[in-house]
Design an enzyme around this catalytic site. Structure first.
Site, PDB file in Angstrom:
ATOM      1  N   CYS A 138       0.835  -1.197   0.000  1.00 25.62           N
ATOM      2  CA  CYS A 138       0.000   0.000   0.000  1.00 25.62           C
ATOM      3  C   CYS A 138       0.873   1.251   0.000  1.00 25.62           C
ATOM      4  CB  CYS A 138      -0.938  -0.028   1.210  1.00 25.62           C
ATOM      5  SG  CYS A 138      -2.139   1.296   1.256  1.00 25.62           S
ATOM      6  N   CYS A 139       1.911   1.274   0.865  1.00 25.59           N
ATOM      7  CA  CYS A 139       2.833   2.419   0.886  1.00 25.59           C
ATOM      8  C   CYS A 139       3.573   2.544  -0.442  1.00 25.59           C
ATOM      9  CB  CYS A 139       3.862   2.278   2.011  1.00 25.59           C
ATOM     10  SG  CYS A 139       3.290   2.844   3.618  1.00 25.59           S
ATOM     11  N   CYS A 221      -1.134   8.152   7.662  1.00 25.67           N
ATOM     12  CA  CYS A 221      -2.485   7.860   7.206  1.00 25.67           C
ATOM     13  C   CYS A 221      -3.298   7.350   8.399  1.00 25.67           C
ATOM     14  CB  CYS A 221      -2.454   6.767   6.150  1.00 25.67           C
ATOM     15  SG  CYS A 221      -1.531   7.198   4.676  1.00 25.67           S
ATOM     16  N   CYS A 224      -3.144   3.657   9.660  1.00 24.72           N
ATOM     17  CA  CYS A 224      -1.857   3.144  10.128  1.00 24.72           C
ATOM     18  C   CYS A 224      -1.260   4.001  11.241  1.00 24.72           C
ATOM     19  CB  CYS A 224      -0.885   3.063   8.959  1.00 24.72           C
ATOM     20  SG  CYS A 224      -1.502   2.003   7.643  1.00 24.72           S
ATOM     21  N   CYS A 247       8.013   4.311   5.842  1.00 28.54           N
ATOM     22  CA  CYS A 247       7.300   4.092   4.580  1.00 28.54           C
ATOM     23  C   CYS A 247       8.233   3.613   3.492  1.00 28.54           C
ATOM     24  CB  CYS A 247       6.697   5.352   4.003  1.00 28.54           C
ATOM     25  SG  CYS A 247       6.392   6.688   5.052  1.00 28.54           S
TER      26      CYS A 247
HETATM   27 FE1  SF4 Z   1      -1.392   2.680   2.974  1.00 25.39          FE
HETATM   28 FE2  SF4 Z   1      -1.016   2.875   5.601  1.00 25.39          FE
HETATM   29 FE3  SF4 Z   1       1.007   3.257   3.905  1.00 25.39          FE
HETATM   30 FE4  SF4 Z   1      -0.954   5.037   4.110  1.00 25.39          FE
HETATM   31  S1  SF4 Z   1       0.543   4.472   5.690  1.00 25.39           S
HETATM   32  S2  SF4 Z   1      -0.061   4.323   2.230  1.00 25.39           S
HETATM   33  S3  SF4 Z   1      -2.760   3.681   4.411  1.00 25.39           S
HETATM   34  S4  SF4 Z   1      -0.118   1.344   4.286  1.00 25.39           S
END
Ligand code: SF4
Length: 251
Positions: A138-139, A221, A224, A247
């Site tokens: 996701c990151c 986010c 998280c 990240c």
């Molecule tokens: Fe995705 Fe969480 Fe990374 Fe944001 S912090 S991009 S929601 S995994």
């Protein structure tokens, strides 16, 4: 929010030119400047970066306290510096509000950079929220890829890291080559402490994310990020429960 993969913002016009090459000459210059700027103030470091690299100098911010102090400094030194934020689609409302406050206070419009897919499209394509099943993916999709695209056409960017934040960051040079993104990384706050940052925020009444007053020292986010308990590490509230503390934006 629209997702437009072709919109590279103010750097778009510069993106066609060849990227900066990490030649021996350039690396020697960076090492020399980094050493020279070791005793300099963050403002002096930023001034040097602007003189050396503008208009190809920029900054990515998640509106953390360190980023806010750099925005404040840039508003005095070079308010035309493009500043952008990775709008993952999962940021807190408080963070969006802070972007508005930056606009009101400084007249600086921090540009949102979007991933290719909206949150709805992304979750539909992956059968649900990827942050739950695979936060690294996701990151990667919603931050790293976007940042790589945003780096095109830039020669340098400012980073808000402090050396005392983690062992990984302890050796960060003031000025160095960012291997991951292939541009110069300038860290004006490398020698600052958390106390230095908050002293300036208080003294200059710099806007900051109200979540910091509600137990969130580090805001990312919303899926998280959780509040941390007294005595916990500053970044303990990020990706809580996963073996993940960064990240992947910094080396
Ligand atoms: Fe995705 Fe969480 Fe990374 Fe944001 S912090 S991009 S929601 S995994």
């Amino acid at each position: 929010a629209t997702a437009d993969a072709t919109d590279d913002g103010p750097q778009g016009a510069l993106a066609a030119d060849p990227p900066l090459e990490p030649t021996e000459e350039l690396l020697a210059e960076l090492a020399h400047q980094s050493e020279r700027l070791e005793e300099a103030t963050p403002q002096e470091i930023l001034r040097w970066a602007v003189e050396r690299f503008a208009p190809r100098f920029s900054m990515a911010t998640a509106f953390g306290p360190e980023g806010m102090t750099i925005i404040h400094m840039l508003s005095e030194i070079a308010p035309e510096t493009p500043i952008f934020n990775l709008e993952t689609g999962y940021q807190f409302q408080e963070t969006h509000d802070l972007r508005e406050r930056v606009k009101e206070r400084y007249g600086i419009e921090v540009e949102y950079k979007y991933p290719e897919l909206t949150v709805e499209q992304y979750e539909a394509a992956n059968g649900g929220p990827v942050y739950k099943s695979n936060p690294n993916q996701c990151c990667f999709d919603r931050k790293l890829k976007v940042l790589h695209r945003a780096a095109r056409g830039l020669y340098a960017w400012a980073s808000a890291i402090r050396r005392d934040q983690s062992p990984d960051r302890a050796k960060a040079p003031i000025v160095g080559w960012d291997h991951k993104f292939q541009l110069v990384k300038v860290s004006p706050l490398a020698n600052w402490t958390k106390k230095d940052v908050w002293s300036l925020i208080t003294k200059e009444d710099i806007p900051y994310n109200p979540l910091h007053d509600r137990g969130y020292p580090s805001v990312g986010c919303w899926p998280c990020t959780r509040a941390v308990l007294a005595g916990e590490d500053e970044r303990a509230g990020r990706w809580s429960g996963f073996q993940k503390t960064e990240c992947g934006l910094h080396d």
